[in-house]
Write a protein that holds these residues in place. Structure first.
Motif, short mmCIF file in Angstrom:
data_model
loop_
_atom_site.label_atom_id
_atom_site.label_comp_id
_atom_site.label_asym_id
_atom_site.label_seq_id
_atom_site.Cartn_x
_atom_site.Cartn_y
_atom_site.Cartn_z
N LEU A 91 0.82 -1.21 0.00
CA LEU A 91 0.00 0.00 0.00
C LEU A 91 0.86 1.26 0.00
N GLN A 92 1.99 1.21 0.69
CA GLN A 92 2.88 2.37 0.67
C GLN A 92 3.40 2.64 -0.74
N LEU A 93 3.67 1.59 -1.49
CA LEU A 93 4.09 1.76 -2.88
C LEU A 93 2.96 2.34 -3.72
N LEU A 94 1.75 1.82 -3.55
CA LEU A 94 0.62 2.34 -4.31
C LEU A 94 0.34 3.80 -3.97
N ALA A 95 0.49 4.16 -2.71
CA ALA A 95 0.20 5.52 -2.25
C ALA A 95 1.38 6.46 -2.42
N GLU A 96 2.49 5.95 -2.91
CA GLU A 96 3.70 6.75 -3.14
C GLU A 96 4.13 7.50 -1.87
N GLY A 97 4.16 6.74 -0.76
CA GLY A 97 4.69 7.28 0.48
C GLY A 97 3.68 7.96 1.38
N ARG A 98 2.38 7.85 1.08
CA ARG A 98 1.36 8.56 1.86
C ARG A 98 0.71 7.69 2.94
N PHE A 99 1.19 6.47 3.16
CA PHE A 99 0.50 5.54 4.06
C PHE A 99 1.19 5.43 5.40
N ARG A 100 0.37 5.37 6.46
CA ARG A 100 0.84 5.06 7.81
C ARG A 100 0.08 3.83 8.31
N LEU A 101 0.80 2.94 8.97
CA LEU A 101 0.23 1.69 9.45
C LEU A 101 -0.17 1.84 10.91
N GLY A 102 -1.47 1.98 11.15
CA GLY A 102 -1.98 2.03 12.51
C GLY A 102 -2.32 0.63 13.00
N LEU A 103 -1.78 0.27 14.16
CA LEU A 103 -1.96 -1.07 14.71
C LEU A 103 -2.57 -1.00 16.11
N GLY A 104 -3.29 -2.05 16.48
CA GLY A 104 -3.85 -2.14 17.82
C GLY A 104 -4.01 -3.58 18.24
N SER A 105 -4.39 -3.77 19.50
CA SER A 105 -4.50 -5.13 20.05
C SER A 105 -5.83 -5.79 19.70
N GLY A 106 -6.74 -5.07 19.03
CA GLY A 106 -7.90 -5.70 18.45
C GLY A 106 -9.15 -5.68 19.30
N GLU A 107 -10.23 -6.12 18.66
CA GLU A 107 -11.54 -6.24 19.31
C GLU A 107 -12.10 -7.64 19.04
N ASN A 108 -12.71 -8.20 20.03
CA ASN A 108 -13.35 -9.51 19.90
C ASN A 108 -14.35 -9.50 18.74
#
Length: 323
Positions: A91-108
């Motif tokens: 996705l970073q390649l497709l967005a040409e550097g505009r992507f940030r990866l937000g991560l979390g511990s999740g929801e059931n």
């Protein structure tokens, strides 16, 4: 000056509509965008849950300037971390550097679908830390083999790596997650304007890093209708993360919020078309120290009108207030 973002809320619109909305948001002048990543909506009335990563890929091609971000992806149960790393790099390649990866511990609500059960919160944080370490290693290039407490990786490699590694944001709700975010994250993510979360993030290595918040709003020229819509689709928001992360099904959220009133919702979510009410709702985030706030307009069908109003009225009011 605080940056104002737009949320592609996958729980309340289909994939083609979501892409159209973020194109409009870019044209309107929003500073960035974020995208939820769910398998279920919180409530049946929201009515949607398309695959966020396909939507993001389409959005990367349909836009040219607005930054994109997952808000957030869980890299531990429904997705293996090596797959998340591959998706983020692509996705970073497709967005040409505009992507940030937000991560979390999740929801059931989303993670239970793979049938592995829902771990206790301490285990979830340990899993997230191990997953982030794996993703970092893959972003560095070369082959990665890992045999840890929760994950095995056998000679994995990302063959298409962007020049700019996607910054990693980590969602926080307490001391444990703030410690993890401070040590391993490039930015912090929170859904409540709690200064103590940012202070804890700073104590554990987060000082000077971006901090991104999120705020639901319900724009509409008829305030009563806007309040009804917020109550119908977003009354779950006030339950708090400790509750929201544990409930397994939209019907569970409906049951847990059956006594939440319209007045309760209107007290916590700005409804109507008074820009000053929206400014005052953003203010606690700014006062707490957030550098970015993503707005969530409630109601998939209302997005074009909200974006147009933001272009004409809201964005200038927010920038004037927080310049």
């Amino acid at each position: 000056m605080v940056r104002i973002g737009y949320t592609m809320m996958t729980e309340q619109a289909g994939p083609r509509e979501l892409v159209d909305h973020v194109v409009r948001a870019e044209e309107a002048g929003f500073d960035f965008s974020v995208t939820s990543d769910h398998y279920f909506p919180w409530l049946r009335s929201q009515g949607h849950a398309p695959y966020a990563w396909a939507v993001l890929g389409a959005a990367a091609q349909a836009t040219s300037r607005i930054p994109l971000m997952t808000y957030v992806t869980c890299p531990t149960v429904r997705y293996h971390p090596v797959v998340v790393a591959q998706k983020a790099a692509t996705l970073q390649l497709l967005a040409e550097g505009r992507f940030r990866l937000g991560l979390g511990s999740g929801e059931n609500l989303n993670e239970h679908v793979t049938g592995g059960g829902w771990p206790a919160v301490d285990v979830r944080h340990e899993m997230l830390e191990e997953a982030v370490d794996i993703i970092h290693a893959l972003f560095e290039g070369g082959h990665v083999t890992h045999h840890g407490t929760y994950f095995d990786v056998e000679s994995a490699r990302l063959w298409d790596l962007p020049e700019k590694t996607p910054p990693i944001g980590i969602a926080v709700s307490g001391e444990q997650s703030c410690t993890l975010a401070g040590h391993l994250g490039d930015l912090v993510i929170a859904t409540e304007p709690k200064k103590e979360l940012l202070d804890a993030f700073d104590r554990h290595g987060g000082a000077g890093k971006p901090r991104v918040g999120q705020l639901p709003v319900s724009y509409g020229p008829d305030r009563e209708a806007a309040t009804d819509r917020a109550h119908d689709q977003f009354r779950w928001f006030g339950l708090g993360w400790k509750v929201n992360s544990e409930l397994p099904h939209p019907d569970s959220f409906a049951s847990a919020t059956r006594f939440v009133t319209r007045e309760d919702v209107a007290a916590s979510i700005p409804c109507g078309d008074d820009p000053e009410a929206f400014v005052e709702a953003v203010r606690p985030y700014v006062d707490a120290g957030f550098t970015e706030v993503a707005l969530v307009q409630i109601g998939g069908e209302t997005q074009p009108d909200f974006i147009d109003w933001s272009r004409k009225t809201l964005l200038s009011a927010l920038r004037e207030a927080f310049d």
